[in-house]
Design a protein around this motif. Structure first.
Motif, PDB file in Angstrom:
ATOM      1  N   ASP A 141      -6.912 -10.102  -7.516  1.00 57.93           N
ATOM      2  CA  ASP A 141      -6.869 -11.454  -8.067  1.00 57.93           C
ATOM      3  C   ASP A 141      -5.732 -11.563  -9.085  1.00 57.93           C
ATOM      4  O   ASP A 141      -5.027 -10.584  -9.378  1.00 57.93           O
ATOM      5  N   PHE A 142      -5.573 -12.746  -9.631  1.00 55.60           N
ATOM      6  CA  PHE A 142      -4.448 -13.036 -10.527  1.00 55.60           C
ATOM      7  C   PHE A 142      -4.451 -12.096 -11.738  1.00 55.60           C
ATOM      8  O   PHE A 142      -3.417 -11.534 -12.120  1.00 55.60           O
ATOM      9  N   ASN A 143      -5.612 -11.901 -12.330  1.00 56.06           N
ATOM     10  CA  ASN A 143      -5.693 -11.049 -13.522  1.00 56.06           C
ATOM     11  C   ASN A 143      -5.365  -9.596 -13.198  1.00 56.06           C
ATOM     12  O   ASN A 143      -4.720  -8.896 -13.995  1.00 56.06           O
ATOM     13  N   ASP A 144      -5.822  -9.124 -12.029  1.00 53.02           N
ATOM     14  CA  ASP A 144      -5.488  -7.758 -11.611  1.00 53.02           C
ATOM     15  C   ASP A 144      -3.976  -7.579 -11.527  1.00 53.02           C
ATOM     16  O   ASP A 144      -3.417  -6.575 -11.990  1.00 53.02           O
ATOM     17  N   LEU A 145      -3.312  -8.555 -10.920  1.00 48.29           N
ATOM     18  CA  LEU A 145      -1.861  -8.455 -10.744  1.00 48.29           C
ATOM     19  C   LEU A 145      -1.121  -8.559 -12.068  1.00 48.29           C
ATOM     20  O   LEU A 145      -0.080  -7.913 -12.264  1.00 48.29           O
ATOM     21  N   LYS A 146      -1.654  -9.345 -12.992  1.00 48.94           N
ATOM     22  CA  LYS A 146      -1.032  -9.424 -14.318  1.00 48.94           C
ATOM     23  C   LYS A 146      -1.081  -8.075 -15.027  1.00 48.94           C
ATOM     24  O   LYS A 146      -0.109  -7.654 -15.671  1.00 48.94           O
ATOM     25  N   LYS A 147      -2.203  -7.370 -14.889  1.00 49.16           N
ATOM     26  CA  LYS A 147      -2.322  -6.042 -15.501  1.00 49.16           C
ATOM     27  C   LYS A 147      -1.325  -5.062 -14.878  1.00 49.16           C
ATOM     28  O   LYS A 147      -0.704  -4.259 -15.572  1.00 49.16           O
ATOM     29  N   ILE A 148      -1.180  -5.147 -13.552  1.00 51.55           N
ATOM     30  CA  ILE A 148      -0.230  -4.260 -12.864  1.00 51.55           C
ATOM     31  C   ILE A 148       1.196  -4.571 -13.310  1.00 51.55           C
ATOM     32  O   ILE A 148       1.996  -3.660 -13.571  1.00 51.55           O
ATOM     33  N   ALA A 149       1.530  -5.857 -13.410  1.00 51.60           N
ATOM     34  CA  ALA A 149       2.872  -6.235 -13.855  1.00 51.60           C
ATOM     35  C   ALA A 149       3.154  -5.698 -15.247  1.00 51.60           C
ATOM     36  O   ALA A 149       4.230  -5.129 -15.508  1.00 51.60           O
ATOM     37  N   LYS A 150       2.200  -5.838 -16.155  1.00 53.29           N
ATOM     38  CA  LYS A 150       2.391  -5.343 -17.525  1.00 53.29           C
ATOM     39  C   LYS A 150       2.554  -3.827 -17.549  1.00 53.29           C
ATOM     40  O   LYS A 150       3.325  -3.289 -18.343  1.00 53.29           O
ATOM     41  N   SER A 151       1.846  -3.133 -16.657  1.00 49.35           N
ATOM     42  CA  SER A 151       1.955  -1.665 -16.620  1.00 49.35           C
ATOM     43  C   SER A 151       3.341  -1.210 -16.176  1.00 49.35           C
ATOM     44  O   SER A 151       3.744  -0.077 -16.443  1.00 49.35           O
ATOM     45  N   HIS A 152       4.071  -2.112 -15.490  1.00 45.77           N
ATOM     46  CA  HIS A 152       5.442  -1.797 -15.057  1.00 45.77           C
ATOM     47  C   HIS A 152       6.481  -2.505 -15.939  1.00 45.77           C
ATOM     48  O   HIS A 152       7.657  -2.573 -15.572  1.00 45.77           O
ATOM     49  N   ASP A 153       6.024  -3.003 -17.093  1.00 47.54           N
ATOM     50  CA  ASP A 153       6.909  -3.727 -18.020  1.00 47.54           C
ATOM     51  C   ASP A 153       7.570  -4.930 -17.355  1.00 47.54           C
ATOM     52  O   ASP A 153       8.737  -5.243 -17.605  1.00 47.54           O
ATOM     53  N   LEU A 154       6.813  -5.614 -16.511  1.00 44.97           N
ATOM     54  CA  LEU A 154       7.304  -6.815 -15.846  1.00 44.97           C
ATOM     55  C   LEU A 154       6.629  -8.040 -16.442  1.00 44.97           C
ATOM     56  O   LEU A 154       5.514  -7.962 -16.961  1.00 44.97           O
ATOM     57  N   CYS A 155       7.296  -9.163 -16.339  1.00 43.74           N
ATOM     58  CA  CYS A 155       6.729 -10.420 -16.827  1.00 43.74           C
ATOM     59  C   CYS A 155       5.446 -10.756 -16.060  1.00 43.74           C
ATOM     60  O   CYS A 155       5.381 -10.580 -14.845  1.00 43.74           O
ATOM     61  N   THR A 192       9.415  -7.779  -5.144  1.00 45.14           N
ATOM     62  CA  THR A 192      10.838  -7.592  -5.429  1.00 45.14           C
ATOM     63  C   THR A 192      11.080  -6.321  -6.241  1.00 45.14           C
ATOM     64  O   THR A 192      12.029  -5.569  -5.972  1.00 45.14           O
ATOM     65  N   ALA A 193      10.203  -6.075  -7.216  1.00 44.07           N
ATOM     66  CA  ALA A 193      10.405  -4.936  -8.111  1.00 44.07           C
ATOM     67  C   ALA A 193       9.940  -3.609  -7.524  1.00 44.07           C
ATOM     68  O   ALA A 193      10.588  -2.571  -7.716  1.00 44.07           O
ATOM     69  N   LEU A 194       8.837  -3.629  -6.780  1.00 46.83           N
ATOM     70  CA  LEU A 194       8.216  -2.374  -6.358  1.00 46.83           C
ATOM     71  C   LEU A 194       8.442  -2.025  -4.888  1.00 46.83           C
ATOM     72  O   LEU A 194       8.411  -0.846  -4.527  1.00 46.83           O
ATOM     73  N   CYS A 195       8.649  -3.025  -4.052  1.00 47.32           N
ATOM     74  CA  CYS A 195       8.775  -2.764  -2.608  1.00 47.32           C
ATOM     75  C   CYS A 195      10.201  -2.899  -2.087  1.00 47.32           C
ATOM     76  O   CYS A 195      10.656  -2.058  -1.301  1.00 47.32           O
ATOM     77  N   GLU A 196      10.900  -3.951  -2.505  1.00 45.99           N
ATOM     78  CA  GLU A 196      12.233  -4.177  -1.954  1.00 45.99           C
ATOM     79  C   GLU A 196      13.183  -2.986  -2.133  1.00 45.99           C
ATOM     80  O   GLU A 196      13.944  -2.669  -1.216  1.00 45.99           O
ATOM     81  N   PRO A 197      13.178  -2.297  -3.284  1.00 42.45           N
ATOM     82  CA  PRO A 197      14.080  -1.139  -3.405  1.00 42.45           C
ATOM     83  C   PRO A 197      13.828  -0.075  -2.336  1.00 42.45           C
ATOM     84  O   PRO A 197      14.768   0.602  -1.903  1.00 42.45           O
ATOM     85  N   LYS A 198      12.594   0.077  -1.889  1.00 43.41           N
ATOM     86  CA  LYS A 198      12.263   1.057  -0.851  1.00 43.41           C
ATOM     87  C   LYS A 198      12.828   0.646   0.510  1.00 43.41           C
ATOM     88  O   LYS A 198      13.083   1.499   1.373  1.00 43.41           O
ATOM     89  N   SER A 233       0.821  -1.206   0.000  1.00 38.81           N
ATOM     90  CA  SER A 233       0.000   0.000   0.000  1.00 38.81           C
ATOM     91  C   SER A 233       0.858   1.259   0.000  1.00 38.81           C
ATOM     92  O   SER A 233       0.627   2.193  -0.778  1.00 38.81           O
ATOM     93  N   GLU A 234       1.882   1.298   0.877  1.00 37.71           N
ATOM     94  CA  GLU A 234       2.712   2.491   1.019  1.00 37.71           C
ATOM     95  C   GLU A 234       3.672   2.687  -0.143  1.00 37.71           C
ATOM     96  O   GLU A 234       3.918   3.817  -0.577  1.00 37.71           O
ATOM     97  N   PHE A 235       4.242   1.596  -0.654  1.00 36.40           N
ATOM     98  CA  PHE A 235       5.297   1.713  -1.655  1.00 36.40           C
ATOM     99  C   PHE A 235       4.801   1.599  -3.094  1.00 36.40           C
ATOM    100  O   PHE A 235       5.474   2.051  -4.024  1.00 36.40           O
ATOM    101  N   ALA A 236       3.636   0.971  -3.288  1.00 32.08           N
ATOM    102  CA  ALA A 236       3.183   0.723  -4.659  1.00 32.08           C
ATOM    103  C   ALA A 236       1.709   1.035  -4.880  1.00 32.08           C
ATOM    104  O   ALA A 236       1.212   0.875  -5.999  1.00 32.08           O
ATOM    105  N   ASP A 237       1.012   1.475  -3.826  1.00 31.47           N
ATOM    106  CA  ASP A 237      -0.416   1.794  -3.924  1.00 31.47           C
ATOM    107  C   ASP A 237      -1.211   0.610  -4.470  1.00 31.47           C
ATOM    108  O   ASP A 237      -2.068   0.760  -5.341  1.00 31.47           O
TER     109      ASP A 237
END
Length: 312
Positions: A173-187, A202-208, A162-166
């Protein structure tokens, strides 16, 4: 040939400096290991040594055991170097050992990356009657005993997203997360939702988390429960990060043999889907849990990662 003397002298000085640094590092590491033992011994934990050569490989989906062929001259048999002392330590817990800890080498096949190795040192310990929050308190005390006094932060897995990636990670659900991944150019091509959750973390939270000297992320989605107890949408487990490096992984441990058998079966099926070699369940472990494991929380700590962050 006098012109070579300065270069040779510089190389000698460099070699001496490297040797001194290595010796200092060895001494610091030995001192920290000594303090770890003093901390646990002072709390009454029993140090144990469990077998490193096992009859069964790990069932973990993304960890592979190193296989060995032994007894060639008297009856060839496959053995496996342990990837963790977890199951062997839990056998001791089921037999009434009480609080225990172990520092040992562990071995993993098919590891690659800057912080992944085929052999490394693991500290694993279990505290009876502890939930994960009390265990996190205990780990914070352990770090203080090692001279690490930086503040500790705790965030639930949902809070971190919530704090790092909104992202409302527990209600996607799975499809929601797939859309988010594609919006960040992730597999987004994954078989299971937990793998996509891990990628996004790993991509959106760990760097923070690099901004935090010490941060505990707890209450993971139930899809990532592994061998932790599940309550509602979350699994009672945590990971400890130091300056953004994942250093430890802890659980409020499952207690019943039936729960372990179910988890092992799911892991084995996932390994088959991924085209990995089939493995068998350690039935000896399950038989040791016929009277169930006492309520406890346990944690595995990568010692080399711990040491490198303590020395920062």
């Amino acid at each position: 040939m006098d012109f070579l003397k300065p270069a040779l002298q510089n190389n000698k000085i460099l070699a001496i400096a490297i040797m001194k640094e290595m010796i200092n590092s060895l001494k610091l590491s030995a001192d920290i290991i000594k303090k770890i033992r003093q901390f646990f011994d002072g709390q009454g934990l029993c140090e144990v040594q469990t077998p490193q050569l096992l009859d069964y490989p790990t069932t973990d989906v993304y960890i592979d055991s190193i296989a060995l062929q032994v007894n060639k001259d008297i009856g060839l048999k496959s053995k496996y170097l342990h990837t963790s002392p977890e199951l062997e330590m839990k056998k001791l817990l089921a037999k009434g050992s009480g609080d225990i800890y172990q520092i040992c080498q562990v071995f993993r096949n098919n590891e690659q990356g800057a912080q992944n190795f085929n052999e490394f040192t693991m500290l694993e310990y279990y505290r009876l009657g502890f939930d994960i929050h009390r265990l996190m308190d205990d780990m914070t005390d352990l770090l203080k005993s090692l001279g690490f006094t930086r503040p500790a932060t705790r965030l639930s897995y949902a809070q971190a997203f919530s704090e790092f990636a909104d992202i409302d990670i527990l209600n996607m659900d799975f499809n929601d997360l797939k859309k988010i991944a594609k919006s960040h150019d992730l597999c987004s091509d994954f078989e299971w939702i937990e793998d996509l959750q891990i990628l996004l973390f790993t991509a959106l939270c760990e760097p923070k988390l690099e901004e935090y000297p010490l941060c505990f992320i707890y209450d993971y989605p139930k899809s990532q429960s592994a061998l932790a107890k599940v309550q509602g949408q979350v699994a009672h487990r945590f990971e400890m990060y130091m300056y953004g490096d994942e250093v430890a992984n802890g659980y409020d441990e499952l207690q019943d043999a039936q729960d372990y058998q179910k988890c092992f079966g799911l892991e084995i099926n996932k390994r088959l889907v991924l085209g990995k070699a089939p493995v068998d369940i350690d039935k000896g472990f399950l038989s040791n849990l016929q009277n169930s494991l006492p309520q406890c929380s346990g944690v595995a700590i990568g010692v080399e990662r711990l040491l490198s962050n303590l020395l920062k």
